[in-house]
Design an enzyme around this catalytic site. Structure first.
Site, PDB file in Angstrom:
ATOM      1  N   THR A  10     -39.637  27.629  -6.703  1.00 35.17           N
ATOM      2  CA  THR A  10     -39.928  26.282  -6.209  1.00 35.17           C
ATOM      3  C   THR A  10     -40.336  25.515  -7.468  1.00 35.17           C
ATOM      4  O   THR A  10     -40.935  26.110  -8.379  1.00 35.17           O
ATOM      5  CB  THR A  10     -41.067  26.253  -5.166  1.00 35.17           C
ATOM      6  OG1 THR A  10     -42.272  26.701  -5.800  1.00 35.17           O
ATOM      7  CG2 THR A  10     -40.786  27.146  -3.974  1.00 35.17           C
ATOM      8  N   HIS A  11     -39.982  24.266  -7.533  1.00 39.12           N
ATOM      9  CA  HIS A  11     -40.211  23.450  -8.745  1.00 39.12           C
ATOM     10  C   HIS A  11     -39.556  24.090  -9.971  1.00 39.12           C
ATOM     11  O   HIS A  11     -39.993  23.870 -11.091  1.00 39.12           O
ATOM     12  CB  HIS A  11     -41.706  23.248  -9.024  1.00 39.12           C
ATOM     13  CG  HIS A  11     -42.503  22.854  -7.817  1.00 39.12           C
ATOM     14  ND1 HIS A  11     -42.762  21.546  -7.484  1.00 39.12           N
ATOM     15  CD2 HIS A  11     -43.078  23.615  -6.845  1.00 39.12           C
ATOM     16  CE1 HIS A  11     -43.482  21.511  -6.354  1.00 39.12           C
ATOM     17  NE2 HIS A  11     -43.671  22.754  -5.951  1.00 39.12           N
ATOM     18  N   LYS A  60     -18.941  29.772 -27.696  1.00 35.58           N
ATOM     19  CA  LYS A  60     -19.187  29.132 -26.396  1.00 35.58           C
ATOM     20  C   LYS A  60     -18.303  29.662 -25.264  1.00 35.58           C
ATOM     21  O   LYS A  60     -17.127  29.967 -25.445  1.00 35.58           O
ATOM     22  CB  LYS A  60     -18.943  27.625 -26.509  1.00 35.58           C
ATOM     23  CG  LYS A  60     -20.007  26.871 -27.277  1.00 35.58           C
ATOM     24  CD  LYS A  60     -21.381  26.929 -26.647  1.00 35.58           C
ATOM     25  CE  LYS A  60     -21.511  26.016 -25.462  1.00 35.58           C
ATOM     26  NZ  LYS A  60     -21.427  24.599 -25.810  1.00 35.58           N
ATOM     27  N   SER A 109       0.833  -1.215   0.000  1.00 38.56           N
ATOM     28  CA  SER A 109       0.000   0.000   0.000  1.00 38.56           C
ATOM     29  C   SER A 109       0.860   1.254   0.000  1.00 38.56           C
ATOM     30  O   SER A 109       0.351   2.360   0.167  1.00 38.56           O
ATOM     31  CB  SER A 109      -0.923  -0.003   1.222  1.00 38.56           C
ATOM     32  OG  SER A 109      -0.153  -0.102   2.410  1.00 38.56           O
ATOM     33  N   TYR A 150      -8.354  -6.448  13.526  1.00 34.37           N
ATOM     34  CA  TYR A 150      -7.825  -5.964  12.259  1.00 34.37           C
ATOM     35  C   TYR A 150      -7.973  -7.006  11.153  1.00 34.37           C
ATOM     36  O   TYR A 150      -7.811  -8.203  11.368  1.00 34.37           O
ATOM     37  CB  TYR A 150      -6.341  -5.584  12.404  1.00 34.37           C
ATOM     38  CG  TYR A 150      -5.731  -5.116  11.091  1.00 34.37           C
ATOM     39  CD1 TYR A 150      -5.897  -3.809  10.665  1.00 34.37           C
ATOM     40  CD2 TYR A 150      -5.048  -6.004  10.248  1.00 34.37           C
ATOM     41  CE1 TYR A 150      -5.392  -3.387   9.445  1.00 34.37           C
ATOM     42  CE2 TYR A 150      -4.538  -5.589   9.036  1.00 34.37           C
ATOM     43  CZ  TYR A 150      -4.715  -4.278   8.634  1.00 34.37           C
ATOM     44  OH  TYR A 150      -4.213  -3.859   7.426  1.00 34.37           O
ATOM     45  N   GLU A 168     -19.298  22.533 -13.536  1.00 27.56           N
ATOM     46  CA  GLU A 168     -19.699  21.188 -13.982  1.00 27.56           C
ATOM     47  C   GLU A 168     -18.800  20.117 -13.348  1.00 27.56           C
ATOM     48  O   GLU A 168     -19.265  19.047 -12.952  1.00 27.56           O
ATOM     49  CB  GLU A 168     -19.623  21.090 -15.504  1.00 27.56           C
ATOM     50  CG  GLU A 168     -20.668  21.936 -16.217  1.00 27.56           C
ATOM     51  CD  GLU A 168     -20.374  22.033 -17.701  1.00 27.56           C
ATOM     52  OE1 GLU A 168     -20.737  21.111 -18.439  1.00 27.56           O
ATOM     53  OE2 GLU A 168     -19.759  23.028 -18.121  1.00 27.56           O
ATOM     54  N   LYS A 201      -7.629   3.804   2.841  1.00 25.83           N
ATOM     55  CA  LYS A 201      -6.921   5.074   2.670  1.00 25.83           C
ATOM     56  C   LYS A 201      -7.206   5.754   1.343  1.00 25.83           C
ATOM     57  O   LYS A 201      -7.443   6.964   1.286  1.00 25.83           O
ATOM     58  CB  LYS A 201      -5.424   4.854   2.852  1.00 25.83           C
ATOM     59  CG  LYS A 201      -5.078   4.594   4.285  1.00 25.83           C
ATOM     60  CD  LYS A 201      -3.737   3.941   4.426  1.00 25.83           C
ATOM     61  CE  LYS A 201      -3.734   2.989   5.586  1.00 25.83           C
ATOM     62  NZ  LYS A 201      -4.616   1.804   5.408  1.00 25.83           N
ATOM     63  N   SER A 206     -15.062  26.316 -26.455  1.00 26.76           N
ATOM     64  CA  SER A 206     -15.303  25.059 -27.145  1.00 26.76           C
ATOM     65  C   SER A 206     -14.271  24.927 -28.255  1.00 26.76           C
ATOM     66  O   SER A 206     -13.800  25.929 -28.790  1.00 26.76           O
ATOM     67  CB  SER A 206     -16.716  25.069 -27.724  1.00 26.76           C
ATOM     68  OG  SER A 206     -16.791  24.243 -28.856  1.00 26.76           O
ATOM     69  N   GLN A 259      -6.796  -2.011   4.762  1.00 25.19           N
ATOM     70  CA  GLN A 259      -5.757  -1.268   4.049  1.00 25.19           C
ATOM     71  C   GLN A 259      -6.368  -0.467   2.890  1.00 25.19           C
ATOM     72  O   GLN A 259      -5.811   0.540   2.466  1.00 25.19           O
ATOM     73  CB  GLN A 259      -4.697  -2.249   3.522  1.00 25.19           C
ATOM     74  CG  GLN A 259      -3.589  -1.609   2.725  1.00 25.19           C
ATOM     75  CD  GLN A 259      -2.399  -2.529   2.573  1.00 25.19           C
ATOM     76  OE1 GLN A 259      -1.635  -2.731   3.511  1.00 25.19           O
ATOM     77  NE2 GLN A 259      -2.245  -3.109   1.396  1.00 25.19           N
ATOM     78  N   ASN A 292      -1.012  -2.604  13.582  1.00 28.18           N
ATOM     79  CA  ASN A 292      -2.469  -2.421  13.659  1.00 28.18           C
ATOM     80  C   ASN A 292      -2.840  -1.153  14.425  1.00 28.18           C
ATOM     81  O   ASN A 292      -3.714  -0.390  13.995  1.00 28.18           O
ATOM     82  CB  ASN A 292      -3.128  -3.647  14.306  1.00 28.18           C
ATOM     83  CG  ASN A 292      -2.903  -4.903  13.480  1.00 28.18           C
ATOM     84  OD1 ASN A 292      -2.426  -4.822  12.352  1.00 28.18           O
ATOM     85  ND2 ASN A 292      -3.226  -6.064  14.040  1.00 28.18           N
ATOM     86  N   ASN A 294     -18.022  28.069 -21.545  1.00 29.20           N
ATOM     87  CA  ASN A 294     -18.592  26.979 -20.763  1.00 29.20           C
ATOM     88  C   ASN A 294     -18.230  27.050 -19.276  1.00 29.20           C
ATOM     89  O   ASN A 294     -17.095  27.370 -18.932  1.00 29.20           O
ATOM     90  CB  ASN A 294     -18.117  25.631 -21.321  1.00 29.20           C
ATOM     91  CG  ASN A 294     -18.628  25.386 -22.729  1.00 29.20           C
ATOM     92  OD1 ASN A 294     -19.721  25.826 -23.086  1.00 29.20           O
ATOM     93  ND2 ASN A 294     -17.830  24.697 -23.535  1.00 29.20           N
TER      94      ASN A 294
HETATM   95  N1  ARG Z   1      -0.732  -1.282   5.564  1.00 26.99           N
HETATM   96  C1  ARG Z   1      -1.598  -1.810   6.577  1.00 26.99           C
HETATM   97  C2  ARG Z   1      -2.935  -1.080   6.531  1.00 26.99           C
HETATM   98  O1  ARG Z   1      -2.984  -0.058   6.015  1.00 26.99           O
HETATM   99  C3  ARG Z   1      -0.975  -1.629   7.925  1.00 26.99           C
HETATM  100  C4  ARG Z   1      -1.442  -2.599   8.963  1.00 26.99           C
HETATM  101  C5  ARG Z   1      -0.957  -3.949   8.623  1.00 26.99           C
HETATM  102  N2  ARG Z   1      -1.169  -4.875   9.687  1.00 26.99           N
HETATM  103  C6  ARG Z   1      -1.098  -6.174   9.494  1.00 26.99           C
HETATM  104  N3  ARG Z   1      -1.293  -6.925  10.499  1.00 26.99           N
HETATM  105  N4  ARG Z   1      -0.824  -6.678   8.322  1.00 26.99           N
HETATM  106  O2  ARG Z   1      -3.922  -1.549   7.014  1.00 26.99           O
END
Ligand code: ARG
Length: 458
Positions: A156-157, A284, A24, A318, A291, A326, A278, A323, A111, A286
């Site tokens: 309204t509407h 145009k 990650s 956990y 948007e 994020k 455009s 993961q 964790n 825009n």
């Molecule tokens: N990269 C992991 C996450 O974002 C970190 C925690 C990993 N913990 C584990 N026991 N593998 O969740």
């Protein structure tokens, strides 16, 4: 391939594709500062509690500080790779400090580490959103003050309903953004507790001082249950929900910017700096920014659903599924933040076509309610007055005139109660200035709303 942290238990190596799939780092590297600050606080606590020596704690803190400034100043990047930002920092620390680096992770698990890092990182992102929402509200307050008596049709509407002012309209959005700020403040306050010390899931046998770590990180306390501390992602979901709602407000506002800058309305003319042309149609101009904000609202909704869906079936504590949180929560807040940077200057620089707003307000019988109220003030029951006014509107349509230009003798065919005063009663400006009820559209009331917003944003 470098040795994994868990190499002791394993004899074989991780498949290269699985290794990449598992990583990650490309997403969570954004949290490096939160990770390092959390680790510094943890190392200090380990030293203070005698869990590691004070000298080792000091070296860890120095080493982490050096990594932080190297990353900030571009002397170090993430190209060495790693499973995640936590592993990356620890590996770098150990590369620099040798054996001492291997003491950092005492009485901690990734964790609780990741649960802390996400909170710290989102706290900063959330504070930035609050500042931007304030900016937007300040812009709305200034514009509303300037346009406290700029008459436009209220709908309204999407049918012309009653006259309002542009200032009143803008303050409606300011109130929505105030609630958005409150939602963010609420979520940020609730999440500002440290899960560190929950360790893997069950707490620890080491004599840690969780409160000291929390205090050092500017948090208000510690999570009360270690299973919950490592499993909870509702704080991210709350922020994503607040973000989705704020985006919904921006999207409605944007929809109106698009509509109001069309030739059919022409209430607003966007500045060149916030419009695009455009590639084929030379005439145009825009409203792409508005948007895009409307379109990006889809992302923010998607991010919220991603988070809710990731969490819905997870057994405690956990699970690696988490993961995936994020990318969604970062995207949600980044999207909102970008939209909040664009919207205020786009609105501030737009030309307000008061002439077109007034002309639109003068058509469509939007003072019909005031005509009925006029009769009611003279003693007629409102429902009867309502019916007579409806007949008058029908008469105007067949005669091709407005209530303002309908002759008094015609009015009197419908009710003896009409006299010259009717023309004053249905005058657009008077329709607006007389709506002095709290929260209403009169300039005096709008200025009170402006004051409320200004005192909220301080
Ligand atoms: N990269 C992991 C996450 O974002 C970190 C925690 C990993 N913990 C584990 N026991 N593998 O969740």
């Amino acid at each position: 391939m470098a040795d994994k942290m868990w190499a002791g238990r394993f004899t074989g190596e991780l498949d290269a594709a699985a290794d990449e799939f598992n990583s990650s780092l490309s997403v969570d590297c954004k949290m490096y500062e939160a990770d390092i600050r959390g680790s510094m606080a943890h190392a200090a606590m380990l030293g203070q509690q005698g869990i590691i020596s004070r000298e080792d704690a000091a070296s860890l803190i120095d080493g982490l500080g050096a990594i932080l400034s190297d990353l900030k100043e571009g002397r170090l990047d993430f190209s060495a790779g790693g499973e995640d930002v936590h592993m990356f920092v620890e590996a770098e620390l150990t590369k620099r400090l040798g054996e001492v680096g291997r003491r950092l992770h005492t009485a901690r698990s990734r964790n609780d580490q990741v649960a802390l890092d996400v909170r710290l990182h989102l706290r900063d992102a959330g504070m930035e959103i609050l500042e931007k929402l304030k900016d937007l509200m300040a812009t709305l307050a200034d514009l509303a003050e300037e346009h406290a008596d700029t008459v436009m049709p209220g709908y309204t509407h999407l049918q012309r309903a009653q006259p309002i002012t542009y200032g009143h309209y803008l303050m409606a959005y300011a109130m929505m953004f105030q609630r958005d700020m409150e939602r963010f403040i609420d979520a940020l306050t609730r999440m500002n507790v440290s899960p560190l010390g929950s360790c893997a899931l069950a707490g620890t046998t080491y004599p840690t001082d969780r409160g000291a770590v929390a205090k050092k990180l500017g948090m208000d306390g510690v999570t009360a249950n270690s299973l919950d501390g490592v499993s909870d992602r509702d704080f991210a979901i709350e922020l994503a929900a607040a973000s989705a709602i704020a985006m919904m407000h921006l999207s409605r506002f944007s929809e109106e910017v698009v509509l109001y800058s069309s030739w059919e309305f022409k209430f607003l003319e966007l500045d060149d700096a916030f419009s695009t042309g455009s590639s084929i149609m030379p005439q145009k101009k825009n409203p792409d920014m508005a948007e895009l904000i409307r379109g990006k609202t889809g992302r923010a909704y998607g991010d919220l659903i991603i988070l809710l869906t990731i969490m819905k079936g997870l057994p405690l504590a956990y699970n690696k599924d988490m993961q995936e949180d994020k990318e969604a929560i970062f995207d949600s807040l980044e999207t909102l933040s970008k939209c909040l940077s664009i919207f205020p200057p786009m609105l501030k620089t737009a030309k307000v076509r008061k002439d077109n707003m007034r002309a639109a307000a003068a058509k469509g019988f939007i003072n019909a309610t005031d005509c009925a109220d006029y009769l009611t003030a003279k003693g007629m029951a409102f429902r009867t007055a309502y019916k007579i006014t409806g007949q008058l509107v029908a008469r105007c349509i067949s005669d091709g005139c407005e209530l303002e230009t309908l002759p008094l003798d015609v009015y009197r065919e419908y009710s003896e109660l009409f006299d010259e005063g009717i023309y004053e009663a249905i005058d657009l400006d008077r329709c607006v200035t007389r709506r002095t009820s709290e929260g209403g559209t009169s300039p005096a009331s709008v200025l009170k709303q402006v004051a409320l917003i200004r005192s909220f944003i301080g």
